[in-house]
Design an enzyme around this catalytic site. Sequence first.
Site, PDB file in Angstrom:
ATOM      1  N   HIS A 106      70.025 -56.618 -23.174  1.00 51.38           N
ATOM      2  CA  HIS A 106      70.672 -57.537 -22.222  1.00 51.38           C
ATOM      3  C   HIS A 106      70.357 -57.184 -20.768  1.00 51.38           C
ATOM      4  O   HIS A 106      71.071 -57.622 -19.872  1.00 51.38           O
ATOM      5  CB  HIS A 106      72.192 -57.563 -22.443  1.00 51.38           C
ATOM      6  N   CYS A 114      62.339 -60.617  -9.904  1.00 51.60           N
ATOM      7  CA  CYS A 114      61.964 -61.728  -9.020  1.00 51.60           C
ATOM      8  C   CYS A 114      61.856 -63.008  -9.848  1.00 51.60           C
ATOM      9  O   CYS A 114      61.083 -63.067 -10.807  1.00 51.60           O
ATOM     10  CB  CYS A 114      60.629 -61.434  -8.343  1.00 51.60           C
TER      11      CYS A 114
HETATM   12  P1  OAD Z   1      83.072 -56.503 -26.232  1.00 55.41           P
HETATM   13  O1  OAD Z   1      83.951 -56.304 -25.060  1.00 55.41           O
HETATM   14  O2  OAD Z   1      82.963 -57.868 -26.803  1.00 55.41           O
HETATM   15  O3  OAD Z   1      83.550 -55.567 -27.451  1.00 55.41           O
HETATM   16  C1  OAD Z   1      83.776 -54.194 -27.287  1.00 55.41           C
HETATM   17  C2  OAD Z   1      84.132 -53.596 -28.656  1.00 55.41           C
HETATM   18  O4  OAD Z   1      84.301 -52.212 -28.482  1.00 55.41           O
HETATM   19  C3  OAD Z   1      85.432 -54.144 -29.255  1.00 55.41           C
HETATM   20  O5  OAD Z   1      85.238 -54.421 -30.644  1.00 55.41           O
HETATM   21  C4  OAD Z   1      86.419 -52.987 -29.081  1.00 55.41           C
HETATM   22  O6  OAD Z   1      87.389 -52.907 -30.116  1.00 55.41           O
HETATM   23  C5  OAD Z   1      85.497 -51.795 -29.131  1.00 55.41           C
HETATM   24  N1  OAD Z   1      85.986 -50.613 -28.385  1.00 55.41           N
HETATM   25  C6  OAD Z   1      86.723 -50.580 -27.249  1.00 55.41           C
HETATM   26  N2  OAD Z   1      86.940 -49.315 -26.861  1.00 55.41           N
HETATM   27  C7  OAD Z   1      86.325 -48.521 -27.776  1.00 55.41           C
HETATM   28  C8  OAD Z   1      86.196 -47.113 -27.941  1.00 55.41           C
HETATM   29  N3  OAD Z   1      86.745 -46.248 -27.085  1.00 55.41           N
HETATM   30  N4  OAD Z   1      85.492 -46.664 -29.000  1.00 55.41           N
HETATM   31  C9  OAD Z   1      84.937 -47.518 -29.899  1.00 55.41           C
HETATM   32  N5  OAD Z   1      85.044 -48.850 -29.794  1.00 55.41           N
HETATM   33  C10 OAD Z   1      85.713 -49.353 -28.748  1.00 55.41           C
HETATM   34  O7  OAD Z   1      81.633 -55.919 -25.844  1.00 55.41           O
HETATM   35  P2  OAD Z   1      80.216 -56.160 -26.541  1.00 55.41           P
HETATM   36  O8  OAD Z   1      80.360 -56.379 -28.002  1.00 55.41           O
HETATM   37  O9  OAD Z   1      79.306 -55.090 -26.064  1.00 55.41           O
HETATM   38  O10 OAD Z   1      76.624 -59.840 -22.687  1.00 55.41           O
HETATM   39  O11 OAD Z   1      79.778 -57.519 -25.862  1.00 55.41           O
HETATM   40  C11 OAD Z   1      78.526 -58.075 -26.167  1.00 55.41           C
HETATM   41  C12 OAD Z   1      78.001 -58.859 -25.002  1.00 55.41           C
HETATM   42  O12 OAD Z   1      78.974 -59.819 -24.584  1.00 55.41           O
HETATM   43  C13 OAD Z   1      77.756 -58.029 -23.762  1.00 55.41           C
HETATM   44  O13 OAD Z   1      76.515 -57.376 -23.783  1.00 55.41           O
HETATM   45  C14 OAD Z   1      77.820 -59.054 -22.667  1.00 55.41           C
HETATM   46  C15 OAD Z   1      79.030 -59.829 -23.137  1.00 55.41           C
HETATM   47  O14 OAD Z   1      79.110 -61.155 -22.744  1.00 55.41           O
HETATM   48  C16 OAD Z   1      76.161 -60.421 -21.559  1.00 55.41           C
HETATM   49  O15 OAD Z   1      76.738 -60.339 -20.508  1.00 55.41           O
HETATM   50  C17 OAD Z   1      74.887 -61.177 -21.755  1.00 55.41           C
END
Ligand code: OAD
Length: 239
Positions: A106, A114
């Site tokens: 991502h 650019c």
């Molecule tokens: P999310 O915020 O959707 O999910 C985070 C996950 O981590 C959740 O399932 C939580 O339960 C878990 N979590 C939180 N704290 C934790 C900890 N201490 N240990 C283990 N797990 C924990 O984030 P992503 O799945 O990374 O994209 O989101 C995916 C994409 O959505 C991101 O890359 C971003 C966003 O929109 C873009 O911006 C293009």
Amino acid sequence: MSKIVILTGAGISAESGIETFRAEDGLWAQHRVEDVATSEGFARDPAMVVNFYNARRKQAANATPNAAHKALAKLQQLYAGQVVIITQNVDDLHERGGSRDVLHMHGALNSALCVACEHRWPAAMTMAPGDACPKCSAPAARPDIVWFGEMPYDIDAIFDHLAQASIFAAIGTSGNVYPAAGFVAEAHRTGAHTVELNLERSAVGGQFAEHRTGPATRVVSEWVEELLAKPVQPRDSFK
Ligand code: OAD
């Protein structure tokens, strides 16, 4: 050779103090995705978008890698096979924790892109809308982040790794954003053992063969120690 393919998400950096996206008080509760994570939002209000990522960049720079990032770096160094790290995170905590060759599907906060000539360069800590490209001089810099509707980076290489994986692990990701949320199905289809390490079952949690529930600093560290203590498994032994 045995290959472990690991997908990480915001949860692995949560204990370093970086906000996740979908927590109740997370980034998507405070900002509209359409405003700050789409090219249309950037066209409408470049200053708002650049400032959003300036704040993310500053938060990441002030954070330090935690035990989970460091455990994965240790696995990369000591595992008698290949360990591939794919991250949806735009921070550089894997690299600062000692990992190498991390695939940032991502994009990355420390990179600028650019729009005119696709040149990339190290981003300033504080970018400004209309910053000039150092190569073509167009006032067309943007944060090098993959926004909704754009193609994630390194996708061909990622699918090649998934097809060769003995083990596929997803750490700290909610399973809401594709194509990353589809990696478990692909890895399972091509014969990998699949494991989810997360605070809770994710939206695609039912597709994993194994679950390790808890904070990443604990569950990732324990998982890595177990992997390093075991003889390396040939790919077919998981089937
Ligand atoms: P999310 O915020 O959707 O999910 C985070 C996950 O981590 C959740 O399932 C939580 O339960 C878990 N979590 C939180 N704290 C934790 C900890 N201490 N240990 C283990 N797990 C924990 O984030 P992503 O799945 O990374 O994209 O989101 C995916 C994409 O959505 C991101 O890359 C971003 C966003 O929109 C873009 O911006 C293009």
